[in-house]
Design a protein around this motif. Structure first.
Motif, PDB file in Angstrom:
ATOM      1  N   LYS A   1      42.134  75.967  75.750  1.00 36.84           N
ATOM      2  CA  LYS A   1      43.470  76.321  75.248  1.00 36.84           C
ATOM      3  C   LYS A   1      44.517  76.214  76.372  1.00 36.84           C
ATOM      4  O   LYS A   1      45.581  75.626  76.202  1.00 36.84           O
ATOM      5  CB  LYS A   1      43.401  77.781  74.756  1.00 36.84           C
ATOM      6  CG  LYS A   1      44.422  78.146  73.701  1.00 36.84           C
ATOM      7  CD  LYS A   1      44.452  79.651  73.491  1.00 36.84           C
ATOM      8  CE  LYS A   1      43.151  80.208  72.962  1.00 36.84           C
ATOM      9  NZ  LYS A   1      43.220  80.845  71.667  1.00 36.84           N
TER      10      LYS A   1
ATOM     11  N   LYS B   1      45.313  72.603  77.604  1.00 34.52           N
ATOM     12  CA  LYS B   1      46.274  71.901  76.738  1.00 34.52           C
ATOM     13  C   LYS B   1      47.711  72.301  77.101  1.00 34.52           C
ATOM     14  O   LYS B   1      48.602  71.457  77.225  1.00 34.52           O
ATOM     15  CB  LYS B   1      45.969  72.231  75.263  1.00 34.52           C
ATOM     16  CG  LYS B   1      46.812  71.488  74.268  1.00 34.52           C
ATOM     17  CD  LYS B   1      46.269  71.705  72.853  1.00 34.52           C
ATOM     18  CE  LYS B   1      47.108  70.961  71.820  1.00 34.52           C
ATOM     19  NZ  LYS B   1      48.381  71.651  71.547  1.00 34.52           N
ATOM     20  N   ALA B   2      47.901  73.603  77.320  1.00 40.10           N
ATOM     21  CA  ALA B   2      49.239  74.102  77.676  1.00 40.10           C
ATOM     22  C   ALA B   2      49.667  73.583  79.049  1.00 40.10           C
ATOM     23  O   ALA B   2      50.840  73.247  79.258  1.00 40.10           O
ATOM     24  CB  ALA B   2      49.239  75.635  77.653  1.00 40.10           C
TER      25      ALA B   2
ATOM     26  N   LYS C   1      48.682  70.779  80.398  1.00 39.14           N
ATOM     27  CA  LYS C   1      48.989  69.351  80.243  1.00 39.14           C
ATOM     28  C   LYS C   1      50.418  69.169  79.731  1.00 39.14           C
ATOM     29  O   LYS C   1      51.176  68.329  80.232  1.00 39.14           O
ATOM     30  CB  LYS C   1      47.980  68.702  79.299  1.00 39.14           C
ATOM     31  CG  LYS C   1      48.189  67.214  79.141  1.00 39.14           C
ATOM     32  CD  LYS C   1      47.000  66.532  78.500  1.00 39.14           C
ATOM     33  CE  LYS C   1      47.296  65.076  78.158  1.00 39.14           C
ATOM     34  NZ  LYS C   1      47.976  64.335  79.224  1.00 39.14           N
ATOM     35  N   GLU C   2      50.776  70.002  78.751  1.00 39.55           N
ATOM     36  CA  GLU C   2      52.118  69.890  78.174  1.00 39.55           C
ATOM     37  C   GLU C   2      53.199  70.331  79.179  1.00 39.55           C
ATOM     38  O   GLU C   2      54.265  69.743  79.255  1.00 39.55           O
ATOM     39  CB  GLU C   2      52.192  70.692  76.876  1.00 39.55           C
ATOM     40  CG  GLU C   2      51.502  69.940  75.731  1.00 39.55           C
ATOM     41  CD  GLU C   2      51.070  70.825  74.561  1.00 39.55           C
ATOM     42  OE1 GLU C   2      50.348  70.304  73.688  1.00 39.55           O
ATOM     43  OE2 GLU C   2      51.430  72.026  74.535  1.00 39.55           O
ATOM     44  N   ALA C   3      52.879  71.373  79.952  1.00 38.37           N
ATOM     45  CA  ALA C   3      53.868  71.915  80.888  1.00 38.37           C
ATOM     46  C   ALA C   3      54.066  71.043  82.123  1.00 38.37           C
ATOM     47  O   ALA C   3      55.165  70.965  82.665  1.00 38.37           O
ATOM     48  CB  ALA C   3      53.451  73.331  81.316  1.00 38.37           C
ATOM     49  N   THR C   4      52.977  70.392  82.574  1.00 37.62           N
ATOM     50  CA  THR C   4      53.067  69.641  83.835  1.00 37.62           C
ATOM     51  C   THR C   4      53.147  68.137  83.628  1.00 37.62           C
ATOM     52  O   THR C   4      53.430  67.403  84.568  1.00 37.62           O
ATOM     53  CB  THR C   4      51.835  69.920  84.734  1.00 37.62           C
ATOM     54  OG1 THR C   4      50.658  69.416  84.066  1.00 37.62           O
ATOM     55  CG2 THR C   4      51.678  71.404  85.025  1.00 37.62           C
ATOM     56  N   ASN C   5      52.817  67.705  82.408  1.00 33.92           N
ATOM     57  CA  ASN C   5      52.775  66.269  82.127  1.00 33.92           C
ATOM     58  C   ASN C   5      51.770  65.566  83.054  1.00 33.92           C
ATOM     59  O   ASN C   5      51.991  64.425  83.478  1.00 33.92           O
ATOM     60  CB  ASN C   5      54.181  65.677  82.286  1.00 33.92           C
ATOM     61  CG  ASN C   5      54.352  64.450  81.426  1.00 33.92           C
ATOM     62  OD1 ASN C   5      53.614  64.271  80.456  1.00 33.92           O
ATOM     63  ND2 ASN C   5      55.288  63.595  81.779  1.00 33.92           N
ATOM     64  N   CYS C   6      50.679  66.254  83.358  1.00 35.74           N
ATOM     65  CA  CYS C   6      49.688  65.702  84.283  1.00 35.74           C
ATOM     66  C   CYS C   6      48.942  64.527  83.644  1.00 35.74           C
ATOM     67  O   CYS C   6      48.955  64.353  82.429  1.00 35.74           O
ATOM     68  CB  CYS C   6      48.710  66.797  84.713  1.00 35.74           C
ATOM     69  SG  CYS C   6      47.816  67.552  83.343  1.00 35.74           S
TER      70      CYS C   6
END
Ligand code: AMP
Ligand code: ZN
Length: 135
Positions: free
Chosen positions: A66, A69-70, A72-77
Motif C-alpha cells: 500500500k 504505491k503511495a 510511487k505516486e508521490a515521488t514519481n520514482c
C-alpha cells in the motif's frame, strides 16, 4: 528493553510517521537511500522475520504494498526495492522487524549487489531438496 524502534512505536523517540494501524507504524528512514525511503515497523517487538507469526508477516507486506504505491505516486520514482534484513551479516542494524521501501531512480547512488557467487547445478538441486525437506 533498549530498542530504538520500540521507542519510536511508543512515541518516546520522534519520527516522521506516514501511516499506522493496530500492528504497524510506517516512518521515513532517518538516513534515507533516496527521498521517500520508508520503514514498515511492527508495533510488537520481534527481532526478525523468522521470529514473527505468519499472519503478522502477511499483514506487514500488505502495508508495504500500500505504501509502495503511495511512494510511487508521490515521488514519481522509476522503481522500488522492498528490502528486509535479517541478521548482522545481512545488514540488519536494528533488531526489531521492519521492511524497507526504497524508491529507485534511473540514476541514483543505491547499490544492491548480489556478488558473483558461483556453484554447480547439482549443488543448487541438492540445496533445493534440503530446503524442501524443511518446509
Ligand atoms: P536495517 O539495517 O535493515 O536494520 O535498517 C535500519 C534502518 O533504520 C536504517 O536504514 C536506519 O537509517 C534506520 N533508522 C535507525 N534509527 C532511526 C530513527 N530513529 N528514525 C528513523 N530511521 C532510523
Ligand atoms: Zn523493539
Amino acid at each position: 528493553m533498549d530498542c530504538v524502534f520500540c521507542k519510536i512505536v511508543e512515541g518516546q523517540i520522534p519520527s516522521t510517521t506516514i501511516f499506522e494501524d493496530n500492528d504497524f507504524k510506517v516512518i521515513l528512514d532517518i538516513s534515507p537511500a533516496n527521498l521517500g525511503h520508508s520503514l514498515v515497523i511492527c508495533k510488537h517487538h520481534y527481532e526478525n522475520l523468522i521470529e514473527m507469526p505468519e499472519e503478522l508477516v502477511g499483514k506487514g507486506f500488505i502495508v508495504a504494498k500500500k505504501v509502495a504505491k503511495a511512494i510511487k505516486e508521490a515521488t514519481n520514482c522509476d522503481g522500488i526495492n522492498i528490502l528486509q534484513n535479517n541478521g548482522v551479516v545481512a545488514g540488519q542494524t536494528v533488531f526489531h522487524f521492519h521492511i524497507h521501501i526504497i524508491p529507485r531512480l534511473e540514476k541514483d547512488s543505491v547499490k544492491i549487489d548480489f556478488g558473483d557467487f558461483k556453484t554447480e547445478s547439482e549443488k543448487i538441486i541438492e540445496i533445493g531438496e534440503k530446503i524442501k525437506n524443511n518446509l
